[in-house]
Design a protein around this motif. Structure first.
Motif, mmCIF file in Angstrom:
data_model
loop_
_atom_site.group_PDB
_atom_site.id
_atom_site.type_symbol
_atom_site.label_atom_id
_atom_site.label_comp_id
_atom_site.label_asym_id
_atom_site.label_seq_id
_atom_site.Cartn_x
_atom_site.Cartn_y
_atom_site.Cartn_z
ATOM 1 N N ARG A 118 0.813 -1.206 0.000
ATOM 2 C CA ARG A 118 0.000 0.000 0.000
ATOM 3 C C ARG A 118 0.854 1.266 0.000
ATOM 4 N NH1 ARG A 118 -5.414 0.682 3.244
ATOM 5 N NH2 ARG A 118 -5.447 2.483 1.858
ATOM 6 N N ALA A 135 1.504 1.603 -3.560
ATOM 7 C CA ALA A 135 0.312 1.968 -4.329
ATOM 8 C C ALA A 135 -0.036 3.439 -4.120
ATOM 9 C CB ALA A 135 -0.857 1.081 -3.927
ATOM 10 N N PHE A 136 0.001 3.877 -2.866
ATOM 11 C CA PHE A 136 -0.325 5.274 -2.565
ATOM 12 C C PHE A 136 0.710 6.214 -3.188
ATOM 13 C CE2 PHE A 136 -0.001 8.893 0.503
ATOM 14 C CZ PHE A 136 -1.225 9.473 0.215
ATOM 15 N N GLY A 144 0.317 6.375 -6.887
ATOM 16 C CA GLY A 144 -0.832 7.206 -7.219
ATOM 17 C C GLY A 144 -0.471 8.684 -7.183
ATOM 18 N N SER A 178 -9.334 3.076 -2.569
ATOM 19 C CA SER A 178 -9.135 4.074 -1.515
ATOM 20 C C SER A 178 -7.799 4.788 -1.689
ATOM 21 C CB SER A 178 -9.179 3.413 -0.128
ATOM 22 O OG SER A 178 -10.367 2.676 0.027
ATOM 23 N N ASP A 179 -6.753 4.031 -1.980
ATOM 24 C CA ASP A 179 -5.441 4.654 -2.202
ATOM 25 C C ASP A 179 -5.505 5.643 -3.348
ATOM 26 O OD1 ASP A 179 -4.313 3.311 -0.163
ATOM 27 O OD2 ASP A 179 -3.268 1.841 -1.378
ATOM 28 N N GLY A 180 -6.238 5.261 -4.403
ATOM 29 C CA GLY A 180 -6.386 6.167 -5.541
ATOM 30 C C GLY A 180 -7.059 7.462 -5.126
ATOM 31 N N PHE A 211 -7.334 8.770 -2.048
ATOM 32 C CA PHE A 211 -6.427 9.511 -1.157
ATOM 33 C C PHE A 211 -5.331 10.207 -1.970
ATOM 34 C CE2 PHE A 211 -7.727 6.407 2.315
ATOM 35 C CZ PHE A 211 -8.221 7.350 3.184
ATOM 36 N N ASP A 270 -9.955 1.018 -11.307
ATOM 37 C CA ASP A 270 -9.957 1.658 -9.989
ATOM 38 C C ASP A 270 -9.380 3.062 -10.072
ATOM 39 O OD1 ASP A 270 -11.098 -0.485 -8.807
ATOM 40 O OD2 ASP A 270 -9.283 -1.240 -7.856
ATOM 41 N N GLY A 271 -8.328 3.216 -10.867
ATOM 42 C CA GLY A 271 -7.733 4.534 -11.041
ATOM 43 C C GLY A 271 -8.727 5.507 -11.646
ATOM 44 N N ALA A 276 -11.450 6.304 -9.193
ATOM 45 C CA ALA A 276 -10.940 7.141 -8.106
ATOM 46 C C ALA A 276 -10.758 8.586 -8.554
ATOM 47 C CB ALA A 276 -9.606 6.575 -7.579
#
Lengths: 210, 210, 210, 210
Positions: A5, A8-9, A12, B10-12, B14, D11-12, D15
């Protein structure tokens, strides 16, 4: 112990920041002069876009290499990573400011590039924080041996030192300071060695230097 | 039983929200006064940016810790998560409003910070909903023992209570209320304990408190 | 050997870029004429949106197919991927410029479509760079046999050649050049064969051609 | 056979689209009247934000459930998914248009909600395309038995039919049509059954209905 994560974060944030860079290139539309003049007048924005794109791209590649070597994810690491991202996220705005003010010249142009240098320095400090943390015992898959730690430190801190020079140089010559930050990007594109010593020293990885 | 897309989505969100924060720092470009004056006048936006960045960063870290402990993903959990994100997504806009109005003073500044407090409170309520849900039987890898549930509840609900105070305080003093929301962020940066009791109590994790 | 972050970062950039495309369709709001007239006047923006959406979508599908076949991730591959993304990120801005200027006609419209063609050509060059790299020994799961390499090269470079024609054609007829870039997208939607020879030639994959 | 990038890219996009929704709530800043009046005048934007946020959230939850059941990823599936995303990406712009024009009344308000209904209908058609595709032999982990396929079709197509009604109703009453699209979101929040029959019928999943 879950790196996924964090990656991933961070991916992003890097992805959004690098994509937002291009928005600074938006022209004003019909009624604001010939398109060719608008595009020509945007040359500082195109130059700043190129430098920032590869700067964020390189810090992503190096973040990738550094984090993939990390074994434990602590709360402190997560916050060091946030400090890195705090400045990465400022780069699109700082890039836009350079694009807007570089051609204006004078103190405004100098200040714009200095602010850009501050964002890059902050990013570099955040990265160095993560790299320094990763030198601790048992934190990485391929640890850096004690006698090579200072060499590793010099390597990952040198980018930040150059960016400090960018800030100072900006007040003498804005274009020269911007050019210097571009040279850092070019240097890192061709620098084959991974950021932290350990990984690149093993023969099987030297051919593919992930 | 698949947590990965909940985390990825959620990461996307955030990541996009935390990156959009910086857009509020965009200056207006040449022809709107000296750059240094524009940057100086933006101090409330820089302050709000800092507070919001670490606030979203911390809720991401805590979301990370909370969700990584969850064993089953139900439709209810997905909707509780949507409630959290509904308010996370509002933070960039609320931050921009604070940046625009704080220096204006008067009722507008107070209302701007109160609206900001509402977004933070909503985010906290959404987080508490997920945390409360996770207290149920068989939902987490490391369950919180029944006698510690109220302690856990007090811990994860206390942030929301402070944010309620932020809303009220905003109508007395906008800067004080903004400062209080900043203190919450600072507090959570240094608060070593994970959000839910269970995880932090096991000795092997206390050293790395993921 | 970790492809996942390369994919995650690229997916993030593709996802942000494809979502930003729609922002060019924003109308100006009340006080700028009837909504129906505003929407009607935006037909070039809707057309450009459709073409760019499927163009980015297709390059994502092909990137997916190409990268999923890759065994080793080297620093060079990461930089080739950055070159691809450098141009992908420009597509929303270039699309917006086409939407703004196509109906204006004259040299501005031609230049707008030519700039759009440059972004598409650059994207295609970046993609070809990755594809060319993947032809090297031991870099892919299903290698392309030496005698089929030129066939593979012709296949993945033909898109870029058509985009070069788009640039030239733009200076003769902007709508025709935009139409040609749309035809490329339509062609690739129906083109069943994967980008690189190897994968599509094995019978078990021909039915699902991922 | 790799579902992960399809999920990551989708998801991207979900988001980014859900986060961009909130940008429509940005106030105009000092000098445009009291903040409280600006916020009050934005009630249609807040209402549209709420409806769109949960609409995108629900389609994400259902996409999650549908795709997690899929065994093979074909090129056709990737393009059906692109059709879904083509309309998801339009929702922030359509939501902004509703927020801008709903209070204006007259034909503009009706047209704005009708355009919003078109985006929702397109999204629903894209989703139905994926769901229909997933009914084919050997494409899902838990196949829908032949005698339940029509029941499944009716279930996943009913959303699209209601959205068609939204388009028509918009021309009679814009607020009623917007309200109807809100009811669809509320309905799906409480609808416990997964979109496709198979998954929800197995007892062990009925308790957690991911």
């Amino acid at each position: 112990m879950d790196r996924s994560r964090l990656e991933a974060f961070s991916d992003g944030v890097f992805a959004v920041a690098i994509t937002l860079l291009a928005l600074d290139l938006t022209v004003e539309g019909p009624g604001h002069g010939h398109l060719i003049d608008q595009l020509y007048d945007k040359w500082p924005a195109f130059l700043a876009y190129l430098i920032s794109f590869f700067t964020i791209g390189i810090i992503w590649v190096n973040h990738h290499a550094l984090v993939s070597n990390i074994l434990v994810v602590t709360r402190l690491l997560l916050f060091l990573n946030l400090v890195l991202l705090l400045f990465v996220v400022l780069i699109p705005v700082a890039t836009g400011t350079v694009g807007d003010y570089l051609a204006a010249g004078g103190f405004d142009a100098k200040l714009a590039v200095a602010v850009y240098g501050i964002a890059l320095t902050g990013m570099s400090v955040g990265f160095s924080g993560i790299a320094e943390w990763s030198l601790g015992e048992g934190r990485t898959r391929v640890p850096v041996p004690p006698d090579k730690r200072w060499a590793a430190r010099i390597r990952f801190m040198s980018g930040g030192l150059v960016y400090l020079v960018v800030i100072g140089l900006a007040f003498i010559s804005a274009p020269a300071a911007l050019g210097l930050s571009g040279l850092v990007a070019v240097y890192y594109v061709f620098e084959r060695t991974p950021v932290l010593g350990g990984a690149g020293d093993t023969p099987q990885e030297s051919g593919q230097d992930t």
